[in-house]
Design a protein around this motif. Structure first.
Motif, mmCIF file in Angstrom:
data_model
loop_
_atom_site.group_PDB
_atom_site.id
_atom_site.type_symbol
_atom_site.label_atom_id
_atom_site.label_comp_id
_atom_site.label_asym_id
_atom_site.label_seq_id
_atom_site.Cartn_x
_atom_site.Cartn_y
_atom_site.Cartn_z
ATOM 1 N N ILE A 305 -10.085 -28.774 -18.570
ATOM 2 C CA ILE A 305 -11.197 -29.365 -17.814
ATOM 3 C C ILE A 305 -12.292 -28.320 -17.723
ATOM 4 C CG2 ILE A 305 -11.917 -30.335 -15.593
ATOM 5 C CD1 ILE A 305 -8.916 -31.105 -15.179
ATOM 6 N N GLU A 306 -13.511 -28.686 -18.131
ATOM 7 C CA GLU A 306 -14.583 -27.690 -18.160
ATOM 8 C C GLU A 306 -15.946 -28.361 -18.020
ATOM 9 O OE1 GLU A 306 -15.810 -23.664 -20.580
ATOM 10 O OE2 GLU A 306 -14.141 -24.899 -21.279
ATOM 11 N N GLY A 307 -16.840 -27.680 -17.277
ATOM 12 C CA GLY A 307 -18.213 -28.160 -17.164
ATOM 13 C C GLY A 307 -18.362 -29.414 -16.335
ATOM 14 N N VAL A 308 -17.446 -29.658 -15.386
ATOM 15 C CA VAL A 308 -17.478 -30.855 -14.550
ATOM 16 C C VAL A 308 -18.111 -30.525 -13.209
ATOM 17 C CG1 VAL A 308 -16.045 -32.537 -13.324
ATOM 18 C CG2 VAL A 308 -15.482 -31.900 -15.687
ATOM 19 N N THR A 309 -18.993 -31.397 -12.735
ATOM 20 C CA THR A 309 -19.523 -31.315 -11.371
ATOM 21 C C THR A 309 -18.865 -32.416 -10.560
ATOM 22 O OG1 THR A 309 -21.648 -30.380 -12.053
ATOM 23 C CG2 THR A 309 -21.568 -31.487 -9.918
ATOM 24 N N CYS A 310 -18.238 -32.020 -9.461
ATOM 25 C CA CYS A 310 -17.348 -32.911 -8.717
ATOM 26 C C CYS A 310 -17.766 -32.939 -7.246
ATOM 27 C CB CYS A 310 -15.925 -32.372 -8.869
ATOM 28 S SG CYS A 310 -14.679 -33.180 -7.891
ATOM 29 N N GLY A 311 -18.074 -34.124 -6.734
ATOM 30 C CA GLY A 311 -18.353 -34.271 -5.316
ATOM 31 C C GLY A 311 -19.595 -35.103 -5.045
ATOM 32 N N PRO A 312 -19.569 -35.734 -3.855
ATOM 33 C CA PRO A 312 -18.474 -35.703 -2.871
ATOM 34 C C PRO A 312 -17.234 -36.404 -3.405
ATOM 35 C CG PRO A 312 -20.234 -37.181 -2.151
ATOM 36 C CD PRO A 312 -20.711 -36.529 -3.393
ATOM 37 N N SER A 313 -16.059 -35.872 -3.009
ATOM 38 C CA SER A 313 -14.800 -36.400 -3.523
ATOM 39 C C SER A 313 -13.662 -35.751 -2.751
ATOM 40 C CB SER A 313 -14.671 -36.088 -5.015
ATOM 41 O OG SER A 313 -14.426 -34.709 -5.200
ATOM 42 N N HIS A 314 -12.447 -35.869 -3.295
ATOM 43 C CA HIS A 314 -11.301 -35.128 -2.768
ATOM 44 C C HIS A 314 -10.924 -33.975 -3.683
ATOM 45 C CE1 HIS A 314 -9.691 -38.673 -0.088
ATOM 46 N NE2 HIS A 314 -10.972 -38.426 0.095
ATOM 47 N N GLY A 315 -11.826 -33.584 -4.575
ATOM 48 C CA GLY A 315 -11.599 -32.429 -5.409
ATOM 49 C C GLY A 315 -10.751 -32.736 -6.631
ATOM 50 N N ILE A 316 -10.242 -31.681 -7.246
ATOM 51 C CA ILE A 316 -9.391 -31.782 -8.424
ATOM 52 C C ILE A 316 -7.952 -31.546 -7.985
ATOM 53 C CG2 ILE A 316 -8.805 -30.739 -10.648
ATOM 54 C CD1 ILE A 316 -11.780 -30.135 -11.008
ATOM 55 N N SER A 317 -7.083 -32.528 -8.243
ATOM 56 C CA SER A 317 -5.722 -32.498 -7.709
ATOM 57 C C SER A 317 -4.685 -32.569 -8.806
ATOM 58 C CB SER A 317 -5.502 -33.670 -6.744
ATOM 59 O OG SER A 317 -6.241 -33.512 -5.558
ATOM 60 N N ILE A 318 -3.654 -31.759 -8.665
ATOM 61 C CA ILE A 318 -2.419 -31.927 -9.411
ATOM 62 C C ILE A 318 -1.443 -32.584 -8.441
ATOM 63 C CG2 ILE A 318 -0.518 -30.765 -10.572
ATOM 64 C CD1 ILE A 318 -2.512 -28.555 -11.352
ATOM 65 N N GLY A 319 -1.084 -33.818 -8.714
ATOM 66 C CA GLY A 319 -0.244 -34.581 -7.820
ATOM 67 C C GLY A 319 -0.956 -35.815 -7.284
ATOM 68 N N SER A 320 -0.241 -36.548 -6.406
ATOM 69 C CA SER A 320 0.997 -36.062 -5.813
ATOM 70 C C SER A 320 2.186 -36.212 -6.771
ATOM 71 C CB SER A 320 1.283 -36.808 -4.510
ATOM 72 O OG SER A 320 1.418 -38.205 -4.735
ATOM 73 N N LEU A 321 3.184 -35.326 -6.565
ATOM 74 C CA LEU A 321 4.337 -35.239 -7.458
ATOM 75 C C LEU A 321 5.630 -35.343 -6.651
ATOM 76 C CD1 LEU A 321 3.167 -32.149 -9.566
ATOM 77 C CD2 LEU A 321 2.812 -34.562 -10.123
ATOM 78 N N GLY A 322 6.668 -35.905 -7.281
ATOM 79 C CA GLY A 322 7.996 -35.916 -6.682
ATOM 80 C C GLY A 322 8.248 -36.993 -5.658
ATOM 81 N N VAL A 323 7.425 -38.043 -5.625
ATOM 82 C CA VAL A 323 7.618 -39.102 -4.641
ATOM 83 C C VAL A 323 8.952 -39.816 -4.892
ATOM 84 C CG1 VAL A 323 6.372 -40.834 -6.006
ATOM 85 C CG2 VAL A 323 6.493 -41.069 -3.513
ATOM 86 N N HIS A 324 9.602 -40.252 -3.825
ATOM 87 C CA HIS A 324 10.892 -40.949 -3.889
ATOM 88 C C HIS A 324 11.940 -40.130 -4.658
ATOM 89 C CE1 HIS A 324 8.749 -44.213 -2.121
ATOM 90 N NE2 HIS A 324 8.118 -44.572 -3.235
ATOM 91 N N ASN A 325 11.939 -38.819 -4.426
ATOM 92 C CA ASN A 325 12.923 -37.909 -5.020
ATOM 93 C C ASN A 325 12.901 -37.922 -6.551
ATOM 94 O OD1 ASN A 325 13.762 -37.359 -2.378
ATOM 95 N ND2 ASN A 325 15.350 -38.943 -2.443
ATOM 96 N N SER A 326 11.749 -38.148 -7.122
ATOM 97 C CA SER A 326 11.627 -38.221 -8.574
ATOM 98 C C SER A 326 11.394 -36.840 -9.172
ATOM 99 C CB SER A 326 10.461 -39.140 -8.963
ATOM 100 O OG SER A 326 9.240 -38.642 -8.437
ATOM 101 N N GLN A 327 11.603 -36.737 -10.496
ATOM 102 C CA GLN A 327 11.305 -35.502 -11.198
ATOM 103 C C GLN A 327 9.867 -35.554 -11.706
ATOM 104 O OE1 GLN A 327 12.830 -34.562 -15.219
ATOM 105 N NE2 GLN A 327 13.572 -32.634 -14.375
ATOM 106 N N ALA A 328 9.163 -34.435 -11.565
ATOM 107 C CA ALA A 328 7.769 -34.359 -12.021
ATOM 108 C C ALA A 328 7.557 -33.043 -12.747
ATOM 109 C CB ALA A 328 6.818 -34.466 -10.827
ATOM 110 N N CYS A 329 6.991 -33.132 -13.961
ATOM 111 C CA CYS A 329 6.744 -31.938 -14.763
ATOM 112 C C CYS A 329 5.283 -31.892 -15.166
ATOM 113 C CB CYS A 329 7.627 -31.951 -16.013
ATOM 114 S SG CYS A 329 9.398 -31.953 -15.655
ATOM 115 N N VAL A 330 4.598 -30.813 -14.805
ATOM 116 C CA VAL A 330 3.196 -30.601 -15.171
ATOM 117 C C VAL A 330 3.064 -29.163 -15.649
ATOM 118 C CG1 VAL A 330 0.821 -30.491 -14.332
ATOM 119 C CG2 VAL A 330 2.329 -32.319 -13.528
ATOM 120 N N SER A 331 2.409 -28.960 -16.801
ATOM 121 C CA SER A 331 2.303 -27.597 -17.324
ATOM 122 C C SER A 331 1.036 -27.417 -18.146
ATOM 123 C CB SER A 331 3.530 -27.270 -18.193
ATOM 124 O OG SER A 331 3.581 -28.106 -19.332
ATOM 125 N N ASN A 332 0.600 -26.165 -18.194
ATOM 126 C CA ASN A 332 -0.504 -25.737 -19.055
ATOM 127 C C ASN A 332 -1.788 -26.508 -18.745
ATOM 128 O OD1 ASN A 332 -1.772 -24.188 -20.966
ATOM 129 N ND2 ASN A 332 -1.018 -25.349 -22.724
#
Length: 483
Positions: A305-332
């Motif tokens: 992700i590059e050169g993005v102008t963000c807002g108003p907003s809730h920002g840049i998010s990784i997730g939500s992850l792992g809801v209902h005891n699930s496995q979540a994999c995020v990398s690089n």
């Protein structure tokens, strides 16, 4: 970043621009390093600004130029996407009226069918028309080089009352099982979302901390599903009933020069959401909306992700992850040369208790903040209600770098917040050249840390003395966190 499975790659040579924040005299407000509550308090909002469709973000400053980056997905159509050989299928030639009232769905489906059958076919929605179509799946496989070009206005029915009862309320435009396809143009995708936002289904935050009703079965505006080698560029996408754009189970996505806009209080209107998707580039776009500017769900890897102008907003998010005891994999994941302004969150990683898997290999670099609450936030106690129970399992957060993060924060929250699992610590957090000062006043809130381990390569403002050095003694059941 290594680009996988045959996606065209290029090397971009670029110059890093670092925006310095002038240091000021400041005082520290001491904060106890205590365990976070079971759930995080809901932030409040100010009144929504007026959204001007022709200029949805109107940034007060221009995004900094991109910095040097490894190979990323490139645009396979660097020139005009309309093929000059005559394989252009104008929807008006198939009976589309384009007056904003008539149902033009059948004409779009016929134009798609014709373009899909030829190489480098173009479905053209021409300028100076307003086309209304109902929920539609544009499916493949198609001949390579297919272009869906919108130069006019394309919109769904106006609200739930006009939505055909036989149509899915989960999505509007769906592109399914496609390869080597481009969605582009100089036009506007108008979501007509206002009547969906106030459905009495799901509470959401209103002005001054109040609670308002919100969408339940509201459609995502544009969805790409099980597709590869995609280009999305040039369009103005606004006022979605829910997510503006989703990518599910895709690989090889290039997004460039998009304008995404909805009011600040429009609920669940994420700008770009990716899930189960790999090898993604998001560049040079303006996003202003009522939820995450960009959200990265489970199963994502190799995202730039590059050169993005963000807002108003809730920002840049990784997730939500792992809801209902699930496995979540995020990398690089790399987020570089980004402006985040007037937002509830800046750079956020959010996970539910009870999940497994990991978030690893994350770089946030050269980020400018302007009056942002929760500028840097890892929340492993994410919960949407007060009913969440404490659980020992968690998504493992490891190898997170924050480099050259500067600007101002809203003093209602501490600018740096690491609330990590009691049993699965956050590890290998790197802080370098982080300087966050209050937007108003001179009081600098001390960071909050819980079970967070890492290194300060340079002095951080405010100082993050609560970050523990080294490694935790153990990570329980570490095999549960392998991805």
């Amino acid at each position: 970043m290594e680009v996988i499975r045959g996606v065209l790659v290029i090397y971009l040579t670029i110059i890093t621009s670092v925006v310095n924040v002038e240091a000021r005299y400041h005082y520290h407000k001491k904060q106890k390093n205590k365990a976070p509550p079971n759930n995080s308090p809901a932030p409040t909002y100010a009144n929504p600004p007026q959204v001007v469709p022709s200029d949805p973000a109107s940034p007060s400053i221009s995004p900094p130029p991109p910095a040097s980056t490894p190979p990323v997905p490139s645009d396979p159509y660097p020139n005009d996407p309309v093929d000059s050989s005559g394989c252009v299928f104008d929807v008006t030639s198939f009976g589309a009226v384009g007056d904003g009232s008539a149902d033009d769905t059948a004409a779009f489906r016929e134009a798609w069918k014709a373009a899909c059958a030829v190489e480098s076919g173009v479905v053209l929605a021409p300028a100076n028309y307003c086309f209304k179509i109902t929920s539609t799946i544009f499916s493949g496989p198609c001949k390579p080089g297919l272009v869906f070009q919108v130069d006019g206005v394309l919109m769904p029915p106006d609200g739930p009352e006009e939505w055909p009862k036989a149509d899915s309320r989960k999505q509007w435009l769906v592109f399914y099982r496609l390869d080597n396809m481009s969605f582009t143009g100089s036009g506007t995708i108008e979501g007509n979302g206002e009547k969906w936002w106030d459905l009495p289904c799901k509470p959401h935050r209103g002005p001054d901390g109040s609670t308002m009703s919100g969408p339940c079965d509201s459609p995502a505006l544009i969805r790409f599903f099980m597709s590869s080698n995609l280009v999305v560029s040039g369009l103005c996408i606004q006022n979605s009933p829910q997510f503006h754009m989703k990518f599910d189970g895709c690989e090889g996505v290039f997004i460039d020069k998009l304008s995404i806009s909805s009011p600040k209080l429009s609920p669940n209107t994420d700008g770009i959401h990716i899930e189960g998707t790999k090898t993604v580039g998001i560049y040079n776009s303006l996003i202003a909306n009522g939820d995450d500017c960009i959200s990265i769900g489970p199963g994502c890897a190799d995202v730039d992700i590059e050169g993005v102008t963000c807002g108003p907003s809730h920002g840049i998010s990784i997730g939500s992850l792992g809801v209902h005891n699930s496995q979540a994999c995020v990398s690089n994941i790399t987020v570089r040369n980004v402006i985040i302004k007037e937002s509830d969150n800046g750079l956020r990683i959010k996970t539910w208790q009870g999940g497994t898997g990991s978030v690893t290999g994350i770089l946030f670099e050269n980020i400018q903040m302007e009056n942002v609450r929760n500028c840097i936030n890892v929340d492993q106690y994410y919960c949407l209600s007060k009913a969440c129970l404490n659980q020992t399992s968690a998504v493992y957060v490891n190898d997170i770098q924050y480099r050259t993060i500067k600007g101002t924060y809203d003093v209602r929250n501490t600018p740096i917040h690491f609330a990590c699992s009691d049993t699965v610590a956050c590890t290998n957090i790197t802080m370098s050249d982080v300087e966050l000062l209050p937007y108003e006043g001179e009081l600098v809130e001390d960071p909050f840390c819980w079970n967070a381990y890492g290194t300060q390569e340079t002095l951080t403002i405010p100082p993050i003395n609560c970050l523990q050095e080294g490694e935790p003694v153990s990570v329980k059941e570490s095999n549960k966190y392998d991805c």
